[in-house]
Write a protein that holds these residues in place. Structure first.
Motif, short mmCIF file in Angstrom:
data_model
loop_
_atom_site.label_atom_id
_atom_site.label_comp_id
_atom_site.label_asym_id
_atom_site.label_seq_id
_atom_site.Cartn_x
_atom_site.Cartn_y
_atom_site.Cartn_z
N ALA A 260 50.95 37.95 44.22
CA ALA A 260 51.12 39.22 43.51
C ALA A 260 50.28 40.27 44.21
CB ALA A 260 50.70 39.09 42.05
N LEU A 261 50.82 41.46 44.31
CA LEU A 261 50.13 42.54 44.99
C LEU A 261 50.07 43.76 44.09
CD1 LEU A 261 48.90 43.15 47.85
CD2 LEU A 261 51.04 44.34 48.34
N ILE A 262 48.89 44.33 43.98
CA ILE A 262 48.69 45.53 43.17
C ILE A 262 48.43 46.69 44.12
CG2 ILE A 262 47.29 46.62 41.38
CD1 ILE A 262 46.51 43.58 40.67
N LEU A 281 40.71 48.89 36.15
CA LEU A 281 40.82 48.97 34.69
C LEU A 281 39.48 49.21 34.02
CD1 LEU A 281 43.38 46.06 33.99
CD2 LEU A 281 43.82 48.47 34.56
N LEU A 282 38.58 49.85 34.75
CA LEU A 282 37.27 50.16 34.16
C LEU A 282 37.37 51.30 33.16
CD1 LEU A 282 35.09 49.76 37.35
CD2 LEU A 282 34.89 48.40 35.27
N THR A 283 38.36 52.16 33.33
CA THR A 283 38.53 53.24 32.37
C THR A 283 38.88 52.67 30.99
OG1 THR A 283 40.82 53.44 33.14
CG2 THR A 283 39.22 54.99 34.05
N ASP A 284 39.63 51.57 30.98
CA ASP A 284 39.94 50.91 29.70
C ASP A 284 38.67 50.37 29.07
OD1 ASP A 284 42.54 51.48 30.26
OD2 ASP A 284 43.09 49.46 30.87
N SER A 285 37.80 49.80 29.92
CA SER A 285 36.54 49.24 29.41
C SER A 285 35.67 50.35 28.82
CB SER A 285 35.81 48.51 30.53
OG SER A 285 34.64 47.90 30.06
N HIS A 286 35.62 51.48 29.52
CA HIS A 286 34.85 52.62 29.01
C HIS A 286 35.43 53.11 27.68
CE1 HIS A 286 32.22 52.93 32.40
NE2 HIS A 286 33.20 53.22 33.27
N ARG A 305 33.49 45.87 32.27
CA ARG A 305 34.02 44.69 32.95
C ARG A 305 35.32 45.07 33.66
NH1 ARG A 305 34.14 40.14 28.38
NH2 ARG A 305 34.86 41.94 27.17
N ARG A 306 35.35 44.77 34.94
CA ARG A 306 36.56 45.05 35.71
C ARG A 306 37.59 43.96 35.46
NH1 ARG A 306 37.25 41.45 39.73
NH2 ARG A 306 35.44 40.45 40.70
N ARG A 307 38.81 44.22 35.89
CA ARG A 307 39.87 43.22 35.77
C ARG A 307 39.51 41.99 36.60
NH1 ARG A 307 45.06 46.13 37.84
NH2 ARG A 307 45.95 44.10 37.28
N LYS A 308 39.89 40.81 36.13
CA LYS A 308 39.50 39.56 36.77
C LYS A 308 40.67 38.85 37.46
CE LYS A 308 35.15 39.59 35.57
NZ LYS A 308 34.10 39.73 36.60
N ASP A 309 41.80 39.53 37.58
CA ASP A 309 42.97 38.87 38.16
C ASP A 309 43.14 39.20 39.65
OD1 ASP A 309 43.53 41.52 37.74
OD2 ASP A 309 45.62 41.20 37.16
N ILE A 310 42.09 39.67 40.28
CA ILE A 310 42.16 40.01 41.70
C ILE A 310 41.29 39.04 42.49
CG2 ILE A 310 41.63 41.78 43.43
CD1 ILE A 310 42.20 43.86 41.27
N ASP A 311 41.88 38.46 43.55
CA ASP A 311 41.16 37.49 44.39
C ASP A 311 40.61 38.13 45.65
OD1 ASP A 311 41.94 35.22 42.73
OD2 ASP A 311 43.96 35.52 43.55
N ALA A 312 41.23 39.20 46.13
CA ALA A 312 40.80 39.82 47.39
C ALA A 312 41.29 41.26 47.42
CB ALA A 312 41.34 39.05 48.59
N TYR A 333 31.66 47.27 40.28
CA TYR A 333 31.57 45.85 39.87
C TYR A 333 32.56 44.95 40.62
CZ TYR A 333 29.26 48.34 36.08
OH TYR A 333 28.44 49.18 35.37
N ALA A 334 32.95 45.34 41.85
CA ALA A 334 33.88 44.52 42.63
C ALA A 334 33.26 44.11 43.96
CB ALA A 334 35.18 45.28 42.89
N GLY A 335 31.94 44.14 44.03
CA GLY A 335 31.24 43.79 45.26
C GLY A 335 31.34 42.33 45.64
N ASP A 336 31.80 41.47 44.71
CA ASP A 336 31.91 40.05 45.00
C ASP A 336 33.25 39.67 45.62
OD1 ASP A 336 33.08 40.81 42.56
OD2 ASP A 336 33.13 38.73 41.86
N LEU A 337 34.18 40.61 45.68
CA LEU A 337 35.52 40.30 46.19
C LEU A 337 35.55 40.37 47.72
CD1 LEU A 337 37.78 42.33 43.72
CD2 LEU A 337 37.47 39.84 43.79
N PRO A 338 36.27 39.45 48.37
CA PRO A 338 36.47 39.55 49.82
C PRO A 338 37.25 40.82 50.15
CG PRO A 338 37.14 37.38 49.00
CD PRO A 338 36.92 38.25 47.81
N VAL A 339 36.83 41.52 51.19
CA VAL A 339 37.51 42.74 51.63
C VAL A 339 38.03 42.53 53.05
CG1 VAL A 339 37.31 45.22 52.03
CG2 VAL A 339 36.00 44.16 50.18
N LEU A 340 39.34 42.68 53.23
CA LEU A 340 39.98 42.49 54.52
C LEU A 340 40.53 43.82 55.01
CD1 LEU A 340 42.11 39.35 53.53
CD2 LEU A 340 39.73 39.40 54.31
N SER A 341 40.40 44.07 56.32
CA SER A 341 40.85 45.35 56.88
C SER A 341 41.40 45.16 58.29
CB SER A 341 39.70 46.36 56.93
OG SER A 341 39.29 46.75 55.64
#
Length: 455
Positions: A260-262, A281-286, A305-312, A333-341
Motif C-alpha cells: 500500500a502506498l500513501i 494524522l497528527l492534526t487528528d491527534s491534536h 501520536r502519529r499513524r502507525k500503519d507506515i513502515d517506511a 514523531y516519525a524519526g524511527d521510520l526508515p527513509v529512502l531516497s
C-alpha cells in the motif's frame, strides 16, 4: 532470490550437457556483482559451483580496461585449469583476449561542447579523455561538437568522414533517437540517454543506450525494500526529477504483494511542516486533545501520536529540500521510520556539517559517488568547475568509453551485465540498459556504503 535460485542450480549441476551449461553461462552473464558475491558466499554450491561463480566474478570486471579484465580471467584459469567453464566459455574468453591484444581503431564522441548542454558535455569529455590517457582502448579518439549540428543527418555527415568503429553520444534524447534511426547496421552507437527504440532495433541492431535515469534508482529502491515494508509514505516535492522518481517508485511499489502506498505531495516549502503533520494524522491527534480539554476545561499534558500503519518513507526531494524535510519527520514523531531516497538527495558534499540534516537517509547513487575510485581524485578540478551536474556524468563518461571498447563483445541474443562506475547495468537484447545503483547511508561519520536496505 535470483542468486539463491541460481546457486541451487549450480550446487546440483553435475551435467556435461553442453546446452544446459551454455544456458548456465548465459544466466551468469546477466548477473550483477551483488548477485555474484551472494553466490560466492553460499556454502552449498560445491566445488564446480564455486568455480563457475568465481569465473563469473572475473568476467564481470568489465567496467575497466579490456586488459585488466583479460588478466583477471587469466588469473582465474591458473586457479581453475580443468574447470568446465574453460570449455563452455572458450569462445567468449578468446574474443575478450583478442580484443585486449588489439586496440580499436577510431571512436567518435558526439556530444555538446557549447550551448545549453555544454556543462554535462564537458564533464563527459573530461572523463573520456582522462580514461583514454590512463588506459587507451582506441588508436584515435575524436570529439564532434553535436551542438553545431541541428539535425541528426547533419551530425551524421560530420561523423562519417572519420569512419568510426563506434560512436558515443549524443546526450540529447531526440537527437540520439534520430541518429540511431539514420545509422546503418554496421556502425554501432552508444547513446548517452534513453529513448523509445520503436522500430530502430529492427533496422539498426548495434544501438545501445547508457543513461543516468532516475527512474532506475527509484525502481531499485522499491524492489530492494524488505518484504516487511508493506505500507510506504511517498513524500515528493514539485521538483521535476523528484516527480519522475516518485512516479517510478509508485509503479514498482504497487507491484509488490500486499503493498500500500500513501501519496504525500508537498507543494510549498513554507507548508512542509503542516503538510507532514497532516499526512501522519497528527492534526487528528491534536483535535482529539483539544476536544478533551474543552470537556474537562483544563490543559492536558499529552504527546500526539502519529499513524502507525507506515513502515517506511520514500523521500523524493533535492538535497536542499530534504535538509528541510528530514528533520521535520523526527519533529513529527516519525524519526524511527526508515527513509529512502534517490540520488538527488545527495549533492556530492561529503562533509558531516553539510549533511547533518540528512542523517539517517538511505539513498541510491552511483558507485562512483558512494565508493569513489582513485581516478576521481585526479578529476576534482573539473568537478569543482562543473558544479553539481558533474557529480555522476564523469562516471557515465568512463563507462561509455569502456563499454565502447567492448562493442564487438556485446551480443543481441541474451542478457548481459556491464558493471561500471555509474552502476551495474543489465543489457537487454534491444540495446537498452537497466541500471542497478549502489546504496549508502548518510551518517554522522560520513557516507557509509550499504549492501541492503535494513528493516
Amino acid at each position: 532470490q535470483k542468486a539463491a535460485a541460481l546457486g541451487l542450480s549450480l550446487s546440483n549441476n553435475g551435467t556435461q550437457n553442453s546446452d544446459l551449461l551454455q544456458q548456465l553461462w548465459q544466466s551468469l552473464q546477466a548477473l550483477n556483482v551483488y548477485d555474484i558475491h551472494a553466490l560466492l558466499n553460499q556454502q552449498v554450491i560445491g566445488s564446480q559451483g564455486m568455480g563457475w561463480a568465481s569465473f563469473a566474478a572475473a568476467y564481470s570486471s568489465n567496467g575497466s580496461s579490456l586488459q585488466q579484465q583479460a588478466q583477471k580471467i587469466a588469473d582465474w584459469q591458473i586457479q581453475w585449469p580443468g574447470h568446465t567453464a574453460n570449455h563452455i566459455a572458450a569462445a567468449d574468453i578468446e574474443a575478450l583476449q583478442q580484443q585486449a591484444r588489439q586496440m580499436g581503431s577510431t571512436a567518435v564522441v558526439a556530444i555538446p561542447l557549447t550551448g545549453r548542454l555544454s556543462n554535462p558535455g564537458k564533464a563527459i569529455q573530461a572523463a573520456i579523455i582522462a580514461t583514454h590517457l590512463n588506459r587507451p582502448q582506441f588508436s584515435k579518439l575524436i570529439f564532434v561538437n553535436s551542438a553545431n549540428h541541428l539535425s541528426s543527418s547533419d551530425l551524421l555527415n560530420a561523423i562519417q568522414p572519420y569512419q568510426p568503429d563506434v560512436i558515443i553520444g549524443p546526450i540529447d534524447k531526440t537527437k540520439a533517437h534520430d541518429l540511431a534511426a539514420d545509422l546503418t547496421r554496421t556502425t554501432p552507437l552508444i547513446a548517452l540517454n534513453a529513448f523509445d527504440t520503436g522500430a530502430i532495433s529492427d533496422t539498426h541492431a548495434a544501438s545501445y543506450q547508457l543513461s543516468l535515469n532516475i527512474e532506475d534508482e527509484a525502481e531499485f529502491l522499491a524492489d530492494a525494500s524488505p518484504e516487511s515494508f508493506t505500507h510506504a509514505l511517498l513524500i515528493s516535492t514539485t521538483n521535476p526529477l523528484a516527480n519522475r522518481a516518485a512516479n517510478a517508485f509508485e509503479r514498482n511499489w504497487n507491484n509488490r504483494d500486499d503493498a500500500a502506498l500513501i501519496a504525500a505531495p508537498l507543494a510549498s516549502s513554507s507548508d512542509f511542516s503542516k503538510d507532514i503533520e497532516r499526512y501522519f494524522l497528527l492534526t487528528d491527534s491534536h483535535s482529539r486533545q483539544s476536544a478533551l480539554e474543552n470537556i474537562f476545561i483544563e490543559k492536558m499534558e499529552s504527546n500526539p501520536r502519529r499513524r502507525k500503519d507506515i513502515d517506511a518513507v520514500f523521500l523524493s526531494a533535492t538535497a536542499n529540500e530534504a535538509r528541510a524535510i528530514n528533520p521535520l519527520l523526527a519533529y513529527h514523531y516519525a524519526g524511527d521510520l526508515p527513509v529512502l531516497s534517490p540520488s538527488i538527495v545527495f549533492d556530492g558534499r561529503y562533509d558531516s556539517v553539510s549533511n547533518h540534516d540528512l542523517t539517517g537517509i538511505v539513498f541510491s547513487d552511483t558507485p562512483w559517488v558512494i565508493t569513489p575510485p582513485a581516478l576521481k581524485a585526479s578529476m576534482q578540478y573539473h568537478a569543482q568547475n562543473g558544479g553539481v551536474p558533474s557529480k555522476n556524468l564523469h562516471a557515465l563518461g568512463i563507462d561509455a568509453y569502456y563499454f565502447a571498447a567492448r562493442i564487438k563483445l556485446w551480443k543481441k541474443d541474451h542478457y548481459q551485465s556491464f558493471n561500471g562506475l555509474s552502476g551495474q547495468r543489465l543489457i537487454n537484447p534491444n540495446g537498452k540498459t537497466k541500471r542497478t545503483p549502489a546504496l549508502a547511508l548518510i551518517a554522522k561519520q560520513g557516507i557509509i556504503p550499504q549492501t541492503k536496505i535494513a528493516e
